[in-house]
Enzyme design. Structure first.
Site, mmCIF file in Angstrom:
data_model
loop_
_atom_site.group_PDB
_atom_site.id
_atom_site.type_symbol
_atom_site.label_atom_id
_atom_site.label_comp_id
_atom_site.label_asym_id
_atom_site.label_seq_id
_atom_site.Cartn_x
_atom_site.Cartn_y
_atom_site.Cartn_z
ATOM 1 N N ASP A 1 -11.479 -0.886 4.737
ATOM 2 C CA ASP A 1 -9.612 -1.189 4.724
ATOM 3 C C ASP A 1 -10.564 -2.863 4.185
ATOM 4 O O ASP A 1 -10.223 -3.622 4.066
ATOM 5 C CB ASP A 1 -9.264 -1.079 6.227
ATOM 6 C CG ASP A 1 -8.582 0.195 6.123
ATOM 7 O OD1 ASP A 1 -8.369 0.859 5.158
ATOM 8 O OD2 ASP A 1 -8.288 0.589 6.887
ATOM 9 N N ASN B 1 0.805 -1.332 -0.131
ATOM 10 C CA ASN B 1 0.274 -0.207 -0.428
ATOM 11 C C ASN B 1 1.064 1.418 -0.076
ATOM 12 O O ASN B 1 0.355 2.400 -0.139
ATOM 13 C CB ASN B 1 -1.125 0.091 0.869
ATOM 14 C CG ASN B 1 -0.322 0.124 2.816
ATOM 15 O OD1 ASN B 1 1.103 -0.716 2.398
ATOM 16 N ND2 ASN B 1 -0.412 1.092 3.243
#
Length: 407
Positions: A172, A98
């Site tokens: 998430d 990420n």
């Protein structure tokens, strides 16, 4: 055999969405090697934010996203550290990250660079706002990209009220499952073509997809946010009971179930009432709020247990609006392995499992996380480094071994 047994995943991730993707792959059998910087994944100390204990031997806030992994610490600012990373990637199947693209380019681990070196590698990245557009390099978290910009806060709030306060990582965890599915598709395609691929999921995009009904219907005048007293179908709603609990009722065939529900809640006097028993007419005359008020008053006379039994016994779809502590006692949860218990120093603790089940793999293992760098030496030996070389790299700070949690 586990579904992803034999797949090697290199995990350069922090916080929740991307590391959870790797956790999912690990639960499905992949060998996941997490690479942390010498500072460590800041997710190791997020227990403070979640209101949880966080120690090296008990850190469920970190376990949620990092179970079933091996842990290495590599200094990617060091040439020798990058050498170790390159050896890890050389025979890896998947690289999950990420890290923002600009930083990856600087480090030399962006997609184009890795594709040239390792054409069979699947490059998988969680982004905040996507690869393109004015926000492509903007820092993003689920609260900002998913919940706010993605429309969840603005559409799920009761009109005129403040937005909900979700549990940390609500977006998430949904994005992580999207990326995991994309990785599996890319692995399948690689078996046919021999070539790797780039798989990205942005928090922003995932949120808008999850809100598809609202996104599509709003252009036809179905406006959001809604007032629960003005919804099109009053029997698709949430109600409060006498013990101050919430229930959700989902009876979308309003015309068919209106009389039945009125009888069940003790309002026989309204059975057959043509002012209220037809959904089109109800909306045309704007009497939705009247029916909601009637149901509010009637349901408020029952406890949650009482009204749920009445509705379920009569095939009215409904459920209690559970809180986490309710889930711990839910027989359905344990019958289906929706949660599992982990042995922690403070006692057995509950944690959710990955929601995808396989008929051939009924009992996944759950290996809790360990201290940062716990597997650095073992992994380096697998890469062919000698004891002398490992000692040299440790001494120079190119890699770091087992390190106690820093608070």
């Amino acid at each position: 055999m586990k579904p992803l047994e034999g797949v090697k995943v290199v995990d350069l991730t922090t916080f929740l969405a991307a590391p959870t993707t790797a956790r999912v792959l690990g639960e499905w059998g992949a060998d996941v090697i997490k690479v942390e910087s010498p500072k460590g994944d800041p997710g190791r100390t997020q227990g403070a934010v979640f209101g949880m204990k966080y120690e090296d031997d008990e850190n469920l806030g970190f376990d949620m996203s990092n179970m079933n992994k091996r842990f290495t610490t590599i200094n990617l600012k060091s040439e020798k550290g990058k050498e170790v990373m390159d050896k890890l990637l050389a025979d890896a199947d998947v690289f999950v990250t990420n890290t923002r693209t600009k930083a990856l380019v600087k480090l030399g681990y962006d997609y184009e660079t890795l594709k040239a070196k390792y054409p069979r590698l699947i490059f998988a990245q969680i982004l905040g706002y996507g690869e393109f557009g004015p926000e492509k390099d903007t820092a993003g978290f689920d609260v900002t990209c998913y919940m706010a910009r993605g429309g969840v806060f603005g559409t799920t709030v009761n009109k005129g009220s403040d937005p909900m306060i979700p549990t940390n990582g609500f977006g998430d965890f949904q994005a992580s499952m999207c990326l995991a599915s994309g990785i599996c598709a890319a692995l399948f395609n690689r078996d046919r073509t021999g070539e790797g691929d780039k798989v990205t999921v942005s928090l922003h995009h995932a949120a808008i997809f999850m809100l598809s009904t609202g996104v599509v219907s709003a252009q036809y005048g179905n406006s959001y946010p809604k007032d629960r007293r003005e919804v099109i179908c009053p029997t698709n709603n949430v109600f409060r009971t006498s013990d101050d609990k919430l229930i959700a009722v989902c009876a979308p065939e309003y015309d068919r179930t209106y009389d039945k529900i009125m009888r069940l809640v003790g309002r026989e006097d309204l059975v057959g009432d043509e002012r209220y028993n037809n959904c089109d007419r109800l909306n045309e005359n704007k009497l939705n709020s009247v029916v909601v008020d009637i149901l509010d008053e009637a349901i408020k006379k029952f406890t949650r247990t009482e009204i749920l039994k009445i509705f379920k016994d009569n095939d009215i779809p409904c459920e209690g609006c559970y809180e986490p502590v309710d889930m711990y006692e839910d027989e359905q949860v344990w019958a289906n392995g929706i949660m599992t218990k982990l042995d922690c120093p403070s006692g057995q603790r509950n944690i959710g499992t990955v929601p995808v089940k396989f008929g051939s793999y009924k009992d996944p293992s759950y290996v809790v996380t360990r201290a940062q760098g716990s597997d650095t030496i073992e992994v380096m030996k697998e890469l062919g480094y000698t004891d002398e070389q490992i000692d040299e790299y440790l001494a120079e700070g190119a890699v770091v071994g087992k390190t106690a949690l820093r608070k």
